[in-house]
Design a protein around this motif. Structure first.
Motif, short mmCIF file in Angstrom:
data_model
loop_
_atom_site.label_atom_id
_atom_site.label_comp_id
_atom_site.label_asym_id
_atom_site.label_seq_id
_atom_site.Cartn_x
_atom_site.Cartn_y
_atom_site.Cartn_z
N CYS A 12 0.83 -1.21 0.00
CA CYS A 12 0.00 0.00 0.00
C CYS A 12 0.86 1.26 0.00
N GLN A 13 2.01 1.18 0.63
CA GLN A 13 2.91 2.33 0.65
C GLN A 13 3.54 2.54 -0.72
N GLN A 14 3.86 1.45 -1.42
CA GLN A 14 4.46 1.56 -2.75
C GLN A 14 3.44 2.07 -3.78
N PHE A 15 2.18 1.65 -3.64
CA PHE A 15 1.13 2.07 -4.57
C PHE A 15 0.08 2.88 -3.81
N ASN A 16 0.53 4.04 -3.33
CA ASN A 16 -0.30 4.86 -2.45
C ASN A 16 -1.01 6.00 -3.18
N SER A 17 -0.93 6.03 -4.50
CA SER A 17 -1.57 7.11 -5.26
C SER A 17 -2.10 6.57 -6.58
N GLU A 18 -3.05 7.31 -7.15
CA GLU A 18 -3.58 6.95 -8.46
C GLU A 18 -2.48 6.99 -9.53
N GLN A 19 -1.57 7.93 -9.39
CA GLN A 19 -0.49 8.06 -10.38
C GLN A 19 0.41 6.84 -10.36
N ALA A 20 0.78 6.38 -9.17
CA ALA A 20 1.65 5.21 -9.07
C ALA A 20 0.98 3.98 -9.67
N CYS A 21 -0.31 3.81 -9.40
CA CYS A 21 -1.04 2.66 -9.95
C CYS A 21 -1.20 2.79 -11.46
N THR A 49 -6.41 16.19 -17.90
CA THR A 49 -7.48 17.00 -17.34
C THR A 49 -8.52 16.16 -16.61
N ARG A 50 -8.32 14.85 -16.54
CA ARG A 50 -9.27 13.95 -15.87
C ARG A 50 -8.57 13.22 -14.74
N ARG A 51 -9.36 12.45 -13.97
CA ARG A 51 -8.78 11.71 -12.84
C ARG A 51 -7.66 10.79 -13.31
N LEU A 52 -7.90 10.11 -14.41
CA LEU A 52 -6.88 9.25 -15.00
C LEU A 52 -6.46 9.86 -16.34
N PRO A 53 -5.19 9.79 -16.69
CA PRO A 53 -4.72 10.41 -17.93
C PRO A 53 -5.32 9.75 -19.17
N ARG A 81 -7.53 1.02 -4.77
CA ARG A 81 -8.33 -0.07 -4.21
C ARG A 81 -8.31 -1.30 -5.12
N TRP A 82 -8.33 -1.07 -6.44
CA TRP A 82 -8.20 -2.19 -7.36
C TRP A 82 -6.87 -2.91 -7.15
N PHE A 83 -5.80 -2.15 -7.00
CA PHE A 83 -4.48 -2.75 -6.80
C PHE A 83 -4.41 -3.50 -5.48
N GLN A 84 -5.01 -2.95 -4.45
CA GLN A 84 -5.03 -3.65 -3.17
C GLN A 84 -5.78 -4.97 -3.28
N ALA A 85 -6.90 -4.96 -4.01
CA ALA A 85 -7.66 -6.20 -4.21
C ALA A 85 -6.84 -7.23 -4.98
N MET A 86 -6.15 -6.78 -6.04
CA MET A 86 -5.30 -7.70 -6.81
C MET A 86 -4.21 -8.31 -5.92
N PHE A 87 -3.60 -7.48 -5.10
CA PHE A 87 -2.53 -7.97 -4.23
C PHE A 87 -3.07 -9.02 -3.27
N LEU A 88 -4.21 -8.76 -2.65
CA LEU A 88 -4.77 -9.68 -1.67
C LEU A 88 -5.21 -10.99 -2.31
N ILE A 89 -5.74 -10.93 -3.52
CA ILE A 89 -6.12 -12.16 -4.23
C ILE A 89 -4.89 -12.93 -4.69
#
Length: 307
Positions: A12-21, A49-53, A81-89
């Motif tokens: 979670c610390q490594q992927f703590n932002s939308e940009q990192a994910c 100009t949007r949440r995701l590039p 949250r998607w990345f956290q779910a992937m990691f846990l699965i």
């Protein structure tokens, strides 16, 4: 980049932002560099100009986002949250939707849909990777041990090396039309369908006797995992959980990283809607048993496929 030994907190610390994910997802979607989904041109204009590039192709002007064409397309849930779910699965024990909803702090329905979409991607990975070489196929079952009438018949297949050790495993539900309901037995067409659909057709041995010693521990491990993590799984959704178990197991047998492969398939698999993921399947009926000191036939039927 994605070491499997990370703790959840470190991940979670490594992927703590939308940009990192988004950057990690970009690399998973286009490992050899950007390619326009329409014309395959390698160069783009970046629109932020949007949440995701957005990536606008310099040749045909087609615009695409990092989640377009993935299981995350159309989702308003944060990438973190998607990345956290992937990691846990991707962890050896997996995770249930109820527990996932608590950990990543979303509703149960959102957690279930996220997990189900991830498992759909793992099914695509399974379909793209048939059993090869020397293959052993055995009938097994999942369900209540003491009453065969309440068990779901399955087929387990394994690619074996020269030491008779499994290198790859698949566990599949047969088509209901291939099951003898009275005997709870998978008939020959069902076994042949497994061989045709899930092996390369070379050196396949089908057993009707004792389960192969190398596959027997896997049967008990998948049963324990389904019962401990999910308190049991009904037959309607059983196959996706079997494929999830085999996905992790096969990567472990190959000493390959799990999370990076999971992310790759999530990035390469188009999204499915809730309706598509929950559509009805063929019904398999088995005789209902009255639990007690002695089982008795009552002439009724329990629909396991839609349990």
């Amino acid at each position: 980049m994605f070491p499997d030994h990370l703790t959840f907190e470190a991940f979670c610390q490594q992927f703590n932002s939308e940009q990192a994910c988004a950057e990690a997802l970009f690399e998973a979607r286009w490992p050899d560099g950007f390619r326009c989904p329409t014309c395959r041109h390698p160069h783009f204009y970046l629109i932020q100009t949007r949440r995701l590039p957005l990536y606008e192709c310099r040749s045909c002007r087609h615009q695409t986002s990092v989640i377009a064409g993935t299981i995350m397309e159309g989702s308003s849930t944060l990438l973190t949250r998607w990345f956290q779910a992937m990691f846990l699965i991707s962890r050896p024990s997996g995770i249930s939707a109820s527990r996932l909803s608590q950990v990543i702090q979303v509703t149960y329905k959102t957690a279930w849909l996220i997990a189900r979409k991830i498992r759909h991607a793992l099914q695509q990975a399974d379909e793209a990777d048939p059993l090869t070489g020397v293959v052993r196929v055995d009938p097994i079952s999942y369900g209540y041990t003491y009453y065969s009438e309440a068990q779901q018949p399955l087929l387990i297949g394994g690619s074996l090396d020269e030491r008779d050790e499994p290198q790859q495993v698949k566990i599949k539900q047969p088509d209901p039309s291939h099951v003898n309901n009275a005997l709870r037995w998978i008939e020959k067409p069902g076994v042949q369908a497994f061989v045709n659909d899930h092996t390369d057709g070379e050196a396949v041995t089908v057993s009707r006797g004792k389960l192969h010693p190398a596959l027997n521990p896997i049967k008990w491990k998948v049963t324990a995992w389904l019962n401990f993590t999910f308190n049991g799984i009904g037959a309607k959704h059983l196959q996706v959980y079997l494929d999830e178990f085999c996905f992790r197991l096969n990567l472990k047998l190959r000493h390959a990283p799990v999370f990076s492969q999971l992310l790759h398939w999530c990035a390469a698999t188009p999204t499915h809607t809730y309706k598509e993921l929950t559509r009805s399947k063929p019904v398999l009926t088995v005789p209902w048993v009255v639990w007690g000191s002695k089982a008795k036939w009552k002439g009724k039927y329990l629909t396991l496929w839609n349990a």
